[in-house]
Design a protein around this motif. Structure first.
Motif, PDB file in Angstrom:
ATOM      1  N   GLU A  82      -3.972   2.778  21.290  1.00 62.11           N
ATOM      2  CA  GLU A  82      -2.513   2.906  21.274  1.00 62.11           C
ATOM      3  C   GLU A  82      -1.796   1.666  20.632  1.00 62.11           C
ATOM      4  O   GLU A  82      -0.875   1.788  19.927  1.00 62.11           O
ATOM      5  N   THR A  83      -2.415   0.690  21.160  1.00 60.95           N
ATOM      6  CA  THR A  83      -1.815  -0.721  20.763  1.00 60.95           C
ATOM      7  C   THR A  83      -2.131  -0.935  19.323  1.00 60.95           C
ATOM      8  O   THR A  83      -0.867  -1.603  18.691  1.00 60.95           O
ATOM      9  N   ARG A  84      -3.177  -0.534  18.639  1.00 66.76           N
ATOM     10  CA  ARG A  84      -3.277  -0.735  17.215  1.00 66.76           C
ATOM     11  C   ARG A  84      -2.590   0.294  16.549  1.00 66.76           C
ATOM     12  O   ARG A  84      -1.977  -0.104  15.421  1.00 66.76           O
ATOM     13  N   LEU A  85      -2.339   1.563  16.826  1.00 63.14           N
ATOM     14  CA  LEU A  85      -1.564   2.409  16.297  1.00 63.14           C
ATOM     15  C   LEU A  85      -0.029   2.062  16.421  1.00 63.14           C
ATOM     16  O   LEU A  85       0.613   1.994  15.404  1.00 63.14           O
ATOM     17  N   GLU A  86       0.350   1.403  17.444  1.00 69.36           N
ATOM     18  CA  GLU A  86       1.832   0.890  17.517  1.00 69.36           C
ATOM     19  C   GLU A  86       2.145  -0.257  16.744  1.00 69.36           C
ATOM     20  O   GLU A  86       3.066  -0.198  16.046  1.00 69.36           O
ATOM     21  N   ARG A  87       1.248  -1.009  16.470  1.00 73.69           N
ATOM     22  CA  ARG A  87       1.334  -2.132  15.527  1.00 73.69           C
ATOM     23  C   ARG A  87       1.509  -1.773  14.125  1.00 73.69           C
ATOM     24  O   ARG A  87       2.185  -2.056  13.263  1.00 73.69           O
ATOM     25  N   ALA A  88       0.550  -0.809  13.889  1.00 73.43           N
ATOM     26  CA  ALA A  88       0.514  -0.041  12.534  1.00 73.43           C
ATOM     27  C   ALA A  88       1.935   0.468  12.199  1.00 73.43           C
ATOM     28  O   ALA A  88       2.552   0.494  11.122  1.00 73.43           O
ATOM     29  N   GLY A 110      -7.843   0.903   9.074  1.00 77.90           N
ATOM     30  CA  GLY A 110      -7.994   2.118   9.629  1.00 77.90           C
ATOM     31  C   GLY A 110      -6.633   2.730  10.443  1.00 77.90           C
ATOM     32  O   GLY A 110      -6.385   3.967  10.120  1.00 77.90           O
ATOM     33  N   ALA A 111      -6.046   2.030  11.147  1.00 78.25           N
ATOM     34  CA  ALA A 111      -4.869   2.311  11.799  1.00 78.25           C
ATOM     35  C   ALA A 111      -3.875   2.892  10.802  1.00 78.25           C
ATOM     36  O   ALA A 111      -3.053   3.662  11.145  1.00 78.25           O
ATOM     37  N   ILE A 112      -3.730   1.923   9.776  1.00 80.79           N
ATOM     38  CA  ILE A 112      -2.606   2.025   8.796  1.00 80.79           C
ATOM     39  C   ILE A 112      -2.910   3.339   8.163  1.00 80.79           C
ATOM     40  O   ILE A 112      -2.143   4.127   8.162  1.00 80.79           O
ATOM     41  N   ALA A 113      -3.993   3.732   7.748  1.00 82.48           N
ATOM     42  CA  ALA A 113      -4.413   5.010   7.234  1.00 82.48           C
ATOM     43  C   ALA A 113      -3.936   6.139   7.986  1.00 82.48           C
ATOM     44  O   ALA A 113      -3.436   7.062   7.785  1.00 82.48           O
ATOM     45  N   VAL A 114      -4.657   6.081   9.280  1.00 80.11           N
ATOM     46  CA  VAL A 114      -4.098   7.329  10.477  1.00 80.11           C
ATOM     47  C   VAL A 114      -2.653   7.414  10.490  1.00 80.11           C
ATOM     48  O   VAL A 114      -2.346   8.482  10.424  1.00 80.11           O
ATOM     49  N   VAL A 115      -2.096   6.206  10.658  1.00 80.40           N
ATOM     50  CA  VAL A 115      -0.465   6.383  10.823  1.00 80.40           C
ATOM     51  C   VAL A 115       0.078   7.153   9.607  1.00 80.40           C
ATOM     52  O   VAL A 115       1.058   7.765   9.706  1.00 80.40           O
ATOM     53  N   LEU A 116      -0.096   6.527   8.348  1.00 81.73           N
ATOM     54  CA  LEU A 116       0.193   7.154   7.149  1.00 81.73           C
ATOM     55  C   LEU A 116       0.046   8.773   7.124  1.00 81.73           C
ATOM     56  O   LEU A 116       0.993   9.522   6.680  1.00 81.73           O
ATOM     57  N   GLY A 117      -1.226   9.126   7.689  1.00 80.64           N
ATOM     58  CA  GLY A 117      -1.399  10.485   7.979  1.00 80.64           C
ATOM     59  C   GLY A 117      -0.555  11.378   9.021  1.00 80.64           C
ATOM     60  O   GLY A 117      -0.077  12.290   8.721  1.00 80.64           O
ATOM     61  N   LEU A 118      -0.310  10.452   9.813  1.00 81.59           N
ATOM     62  CA  LEU A 118       0.678  11.189  11.044  1.00 81.59           C
ATOM     63  C   LEU A 118       1.998  11.208  10.459  1.00 81.59           C
ATOM     64  O   LEU A 118       2.712  12.070  11.071  1.00 81.59           O
ATOM     65  N   MET A 119       2.222  10.292   9.648  1.00 83.63           N
ATOM     66  CA  MET A 119       3.837  10.059   9.360  1.00 83.63           C
ATOM     67  C   MET A 119       3.970  11.208   7.977  1.00 83.63           C
ATOM     68  O   MET A 119       5.086  11.330   7.446  1.00 83.63           O
ATOM     69  N   ARG A 120       2.662  11.779   7.565  1.00 91.75           N
ATOM     70  CA  ARG A 120       2.769  13.009   6.428  1.00 91.75           C
ATOM     71  C   ARG A 120       3.319  12.243   5.025  1.00 91.75           C
ATOM     72  O   ARG A 120       4.066  12.874   4.242  1.00 91.75           O
TER      73      ARG A 120
END
Length: 153
Positions: A82-88, A110-120
């Motif tokens: 969750e820390t890495r996701l929040e930083r991203a 990897g977290a950047i890519a995941v968050v970009l997916g979450l952000m659609r």
């Protein structure tokens, strides 16, 4: 791990492609080592950079699609804290798909890519930006490896 790296080296460009897919996904792997060994074995640098870039972009886009499909709780189970996701999230706040360029960064890519997916974010623009960043990184690694090799030889 050494036997897997040796197997991927034996497969040449395809092995580098698969190593880069692994490295671009959420799995820890070092495709750069496979790239450098293949360059030292005399494989074409352009072919190596192309194989590594294509594989690493595909691996990065799997992270993007995980983000598109998932919820933050699921993603945490995959090893992205969750820390890495929040930083991203903070890094990407107010920015768009072009931030996929930074998916090459170790640790947070990897977290950047995941968050970009979450952000659609736009998948085509994300993939293009991601491919550009990853290509430049592999070009720099290949150039560095070739430069160091010429100093030693």
């Amino acid at each position: 791990m050494e036997s897997l790296v040796q197997l991927l080296i034996d497969w040449g460009y395809w092995g580098l492609f698969f190593a880069a897919v692994l490295a671009g996904s959420l799995l820890p792997f070092c495709s750069e080592a496979v790239l450098v060994v293949l360059l030292r074995l005399g494989l074409d640098p352009v072919g190596c950079v192309a194989a590594a870039t294509a594989g690493n972009t595909l691996g990065g886009m799997t992270c993007y699609w995980i983000g598109m499909l998932g919820r933050p709780e699921w993603i945490a189970r995959l090893g992205v804290s969750e820390t890495r996701l929040e930083r991203a999230r903070r890094f990407l706040a107010g920015r768009g798909a072009l931030m996929g360029f930074f998916a090459f960064l170790p640790g947070i890519g990897g977290a950047i890519a995941v968050v970009l997916g979450l952000m659609r974010s736009n998948p085509w623009l994300t993939a293009a930006a991601m491919c550009t960043g990853k290509a430049l990184r592999y070009v720099a690694i290949a150039a560095g490896a070739e430069g160091i090799a010429s100093l030693i030889a």
